[in-house]
Design a protein around this motif. Sequence first.
Motif, PDB file in Angstrom:
ATOM      1  N   ARG A  11       0.824  -1.221   0.000  1.00 10.06           N
ATOM      2  CA  ARG A  11       0.000   0.000   0.000  1.00 10.06           C
ATOM      3  C   ARG A  11       0.852   1.262   0.000  1.00 10.06           C
ATOM      4  O   ARG A  11       0.314   2.378  -0.005  1.00 10.06           O
ATOM      5  CB  ARG A  11      -0.953  -0.019   1.198  1.00 10.06           C
ATOM      6  CG  ARG A  11      -1.969  -1.144   1.093  1.00 10.06           C
ATOM      7  CD  ARG A  11      -2.806  -1.317   2.351  1.00 10.06           C
ATOM      8  NE  ARG A  11      -3.656  -2.503   2.231  1.00 10.06           N
ATOM      9  CZ  ARG A  11      -3.276  -3.735   2.509  1.00 10.06           C
ATOM     10  NH1 ARG A  11      -2.035  -3.955   2.916  1.00 10.06           N
ATOM     11  NH2 ARG A  11      -4.093  -4.750   2.362  1.00 10.06           N
ATOM     12  N   SER A  12       2.155   1.090  -0.006  1.00 11.97           N
ATOM     13  CA  SER A  12       3.056   2.243   0.022  1.00 11.97           C
ATOM     14  C   SER A  12       2.946   3.085  -1.242  1.00 11.97           C
ATOM     15  O   SER A  12       3.123   4.308  -1.199  1.00 11.97           O
ATOM     16  CB  SER A  12       4.502   1.781   0.212  1.00 11.97           C
ATOM     17  OG  SER A  12       4.660   1.077   1.421  1.00 11.97           O
ATOM     18  N   ARG A  13       2.651   2.454  -2.347  1.00 12.95           N
ATOM     19  CA  ARG A  13       2.568   3.178  -3.629  1.00 12.95           C
ATOM     20  C   ARG A  13       1.486   4.257  -3.582  1.00 12.95           C
ATOM     21  O   ARG A  13       1.722   5.409  -3.964  1.00 12.95           O
ATOM     22  CB  ARG A  13       2.295   2.190  -4.763  1.00 12.95           C
ATOM     23  CG  ARG A  13       2.121   2.817  -6.140  1.00 12.95           C
ATOM     24  CD  ARG A  13       1.989   1.711  -7.194  1.00 12.95           C
ATOM     25  NE  ARG A  13       1.759   2.240  -8.527  1.00 12.95           N
ATOM     26  CZ  ARG A  13       0.569   2.302  -9.120  1.00 12.95           C
ATOM     27  NH1 ARG A  13      -0.520   1.886  -8.482  1.00 12.95           N
ATOM     28  NH2 ARG A  13       0.452   2.783 -10.344  1.00 12.95           N
ATOM     29  N   ALA A  14       0.301   3.893  -3.093  1.00  8.36           N
ATOM     30  CA  ALA A  14      -0.813   4.841  -3.043  1.00  8.36           C
ATOM     31  C   ALA A  14      -0.532   5.956  -2.036  1.00  8.36           C
ATOM     32  O   ALA A  14      -0.855   7.131  -2.290  1.00  8.36           O
ATOM     33  CB  ALA A  14      -2.105   4.107  -2.683  1.00  8.36           C
ATOM     34  N   LEU A  15       0.072   5.635  -0.909  1.00  9.15           N
ATOM     35  CA  LEU A  15       0.382   6.651   0.095  1.00  9.15           C
ATOM     36  C   LEU A  15       1.463   7.600  -0.420  1.00  9.15           C
ATOM     37  O   LEU A  15       1.400   8.813  -0.197  1.00  9.15           O
ATOM     38  CB  LEU A  15       0.837   5.979   1.393  1.00  9.15           C
ATOM     39  CG  LEU A  15      -0.221   5.132   2.115  1.00  9.15           C
ATOM     40  CD1 LEU A  15       0.398   4.403   3.297  1.00  9.15           C
ATOM     41  CD2 LEU A  15      -1.395   5.995   2.576  1.00  9.15           C
ATOM     42  N   ALA A  16       2.459   7.039  -1.115  1.00 17.13           N
ATOM     43  CA  ALA A  16       3.527   7.876  -1.676  1.00 17.13           C
ATOM     44  C   ALA A  16       2.955   8.875  -2.680  1.00 17.13           C
ATOM     45  O   ALA A  16       3.383  10.036  -2.722  1.00 17.13           O
ATOM     46  CB  ALA A  16       4.583   6.995  -2.338  1.00 17.13           C
ATOM     47  N   ALA A  17       1.985   8.439  -3.476  1.00 13.63           N
ATOM     48  CA  ALA A  17       1.369   9.335  -4.464  1.00 13.63           C
ATOM     49  C   ALA A  17       0.708  10.530  -3.772  1.00 13.63           C
ATOM     50  O   ALA A  17       0.763  11.663  -4.270  1.00 13.63           O
ATOM     51  CB  ALA A  17       0.347   8.561  -5.296  1.00 13.63           C
ATOM     52  N   GLN A  18       0.084  10.301  -2.616  1.00 16.49           N
ATOM     53  CA  GLN A  18      -0.538  11.394  -1.862  1.00 16.49           C
ATOM     54  C   GLN A  18       0.499  12.384  -1.358  1.00 16.49           C
ATOM     55  O   GLN A  18       0.201  13.561  -1.143  1.00 16.49           O
ATOM     56  CB  GLN A  18      -1.336  10.843  -0.682  1.00 16.49           C
ATOM     57  CG  GLN A  18      -2.537  10.005  -1.072  1.00 16.49           C
ATOM     58  CD  GLN A  18      -3.290   9.492   0.146  1.00 16.49           C
ATOM     59  OE1 GLN A  18      -3.288  10.121   1.197  1.00 16.49           O
ATOM     60  NE2 GLN A  18      -3.923   8.336   0.007  1.00 16.49           N
ATOM     61  N   LEU A  19       1.727  11.903  -1.175  1.00 25.02           N
ATOM     62  CA  LEU A  19       2.808  12.744  -0.655  1.00 25.02           C
ATOM     63  C   LEU A  19       3.688  13.319  -1.764  1.00 25.02           C
ATOM     64  O   LEU A  19       4.721  13.931  -1.508  1.00 25.02           O
ATOM     65  CB  LEU A  19       3.670  11.925   0.307  1.00 25.02           C
ATOM     66  CG  LEU A  19       2.958  11.512   1.600  1.00 25.02           C
ATOM     67  CD1 LEU A  19       3.695  10.376   2.301  1.00 25.02           C
ATOM     68  CD2 LEU A  19       2.807  12.720   2.536  1.00 25.02           C
ATOM     69  N   GLY A  20       3.279  13.092  -3.025  1.00 27.32           N
ATOM     70  CA  GLY A  20       4.002  13.654  -4.155  1.00 27.32           C
ATOM     71  C   GLY A  20       5.181  12.838  -4.629  1.00 27.32           C
ATOM     72  O   GLY A  20       6.036  13.338  -5.366  1.00 27.32           O
ATOM     73  N   ASP A  21       5.245  11.562  -4.215  1.00 27.40           N
ATOM     74  CA  ASP A  21       6.365  10.703  -4.610  1.00 27.40           C
ATOM     75  C   ASP A  21       5.875   9.533  -5.450  1.00 27.40           C
ATOM     76  O   ASP A  21       4.764   9.031  -5.261  1.00 27.40           O
ATOM     77  CB  ASP A  21       7.077  10.157  -3.370  1.00 27.40           C
ATOM     78  CG  ASP A  21       7.785  11.242  -2.588  1.00 27.40           C
ATOM     79  OD1 ASP A  21       8.555  12.007  -3.201  1.00 27.40           O
ATOM     80  OD2 ASP A  21       7.566  11.341  -1.358  1.00 27.40           O
ATOM     81  N   ARG A  22       6.724   9.092  -6.381  1.00 31.17           N
ATOM     82  CA  ARG A  22       6.410   7.911  -7.183  1.00 31.17           C
ATOM     83  C   ARG A  22       7.180   6.730  -6.621  1.00 31.17           C
ATOM     84  O   ARG A  22       8.414   6.755  -6.565  1.00 31.17           O
ATOM     85  CB  ARG A  22       6.779   8.126  -8.652  1.00 31.17           C
ATOM     86  CG  ARG A  22       6.403   6.947  -9.542  1.00 31.17           C
ATOM     87  CD  ARG A  22       6.659   7.261 -11.016  1.00 31.17           C
ATOM     88  NE  ARG A  22       6.249   6.139 -11.852  1.00 31.17           N
ATOM     89  CZ  ARG A  22       7.022   5.108 -12.146  1.00 31.17           C
ATOM     90  NH1 ARG A  22       8.255   5.047 -11.670  1.00 31.17           N
ATOM     91  NH2 ARG A  22       6.586   4.134 -12.925  1.00 31.17           N
ATOM     92  N   LEU A  23       6.453   5.718  -6.214  1.00 29.44           N
ATOM     93  CA  LEU A  23       7.054   4.532  -5.615  1.00 29.44           C
ATOM     94  C   LEU A  23       6.401   3.331  -6.283  1.00 29.44           C
ATOM     95  O   LEU A  23       5.311   2.918  -5.905  1.00 29.44           O
ATOM     96  CB  LEU A  23       6.791   4.527  -4.106  1.00 29.44           C
ATOM     97  CG  LEU A  23       7.627   3.600  -3.241  1.00 29.44           C
ATOM     98  CD1 LEU A  23       9.060   4.105  -3.172  1.00 29.44           C
ATOM     99  CD2 LEU A  23       7.043   3.509  -1.849  1.00 29.44           C
ATOM    100  N   ASN A  24       7.070   2.778  -7.298  1.00 32.95           N
ATOM    101  CA  ASN A  24       6.430   1.767  -8.135  1.00 32.95           C
ATOM    102  C   ASN A  24       6.513   0.370  -7.510  1.00 32.95           C
ATOM    103  O   ASN A  24       7.133  -0.551  -8.052  1.00 32.95           O
ATOM    104  CB  ASN A  24       7.034   1.776  -9.542  1.00 32.95           C
ATOM    105  CG  ASN A  24       6.094   1.140 -10.557  1.00 32.95           C
ATOM    106  OD1 ASN A  24       4.946   0.827 -10.251  1.00 32.95           O
ATOM    107  ND2 ASN A  24       6.585   0.948 -11.764  1.00 32.95           N
TER     108      ASN A  24
END
Length: 419
Positions: free
Chosen positions: A254-267
């Motif tokens: 679930r880190s990918r979706a949370l990273a997107a909220q924080l402005g980061d891309r984590l594939n």
Amino acid sequence: MAQQHLIVIGGGITGVTSAYALAQQGHRVTLIEKNRYAGMETSYANGGQLSASNAEVWTHPSTLIKGIKWMLKNDAPLLMNPKPSWHKLSWMAEFVANIPKYRDNTIATTRLAIDARQHLFAWAQAEGIDFDLKREGILHIYRDKAGFDHAGEVSKLLAAGGLPRRAVTPDEMRAIEPTLHGDFYGGYFTESDSTGDIHKFTHGLGQACERMGVRFLTGETVQSVSSDGQVARVVLASGDTVQADAVVVCAGVRSRALAAQLGDRLNVYPVKGYSITVMLNDEQSQAAAPQVSLLDDETKLVTSRLGADRFRVAGTAEFNGYNLDIRADRIRPLVNWVNECFPGVSTRRVEPWAGLRPMMPDMLPRVGSGRLPNVFYNTGHGHLGWTLSAITAHQLAGHVAQWQAQRRHTRLVVPAPAH
């Protein structure tokens, strides 16, 4: 300057080790976990190996060939759902792009795995955690010359990373693990590797965290996370908001979706693995089950003996999105493998399980800060979350200390008076 308040999102092995390492530094930590207890998802019933010898990354051309060959075979070790998605396609493209880094990334992962040992064992000893640790080594077994020869090349990379392992003959394999049945070409034995119960360790370290003052918010789902660079805010599904100086994302797949909220891309992509825990309820099964941990290269299965009465077998990789269905056609090969390799073990009572490995395309974990200075990540460990957890938590604490020092310096700078 006072120590910082940090929110850790996720109560799996990386979240709990992160909370522990930060609490050791004296920080105030709030850990948020959606389950009632720590370590209830991917950190619940994995293969159990603390395996520097399994540090080879998957970004090798042979992985692509096997994936295509096995695509329509339901019981294959590697199974790809052919249904396309943008997430899967982008991940695969980056995976292929990282094939030239196979050698360097394997060596880097080996070094991390070796460094992780000292921290994990020291923490367990300091906190009195019983997690069925077994330091009997790991034996990689090969059924043909091609697999054995590839392992020889991998051994050179492991050696470059500081890990010795030795080739063994079929006779030596039987001496190392007398209960193993079958015809094998040869093997490789890593005496310094070990096994243990990841859930028992995570639970025990979580209790240690609470003794150190870490606040656990369990049974709480994160609705949203945000930061302005100075203050981090986490809104929970219950409606409550938690504020802190910084946030650490350790949320697995679930880190990918949370990273997107924080402005980061984590594939991060969820790669499903299965396991069975064979209950050794009689003396014959206990005697017939192996004490030494195994990795069968052909079937991609690993084993660990957890105490006197449990035998864990795990493996397979399934690219099927966020899916936790436990499929009978994926569990059956694991049971059959036990019946073939350890015929004296009763498989009357077997507990199946599935978990989603958070995997990055380059097979390396993401540890460090994000776009904003008070946002940190410790996630994306793939198939080596248990093995690497202690060192990445230690590294995370270093990144936080660096951020804290910069924050202190910024506050101490006084503007020069105007002339």
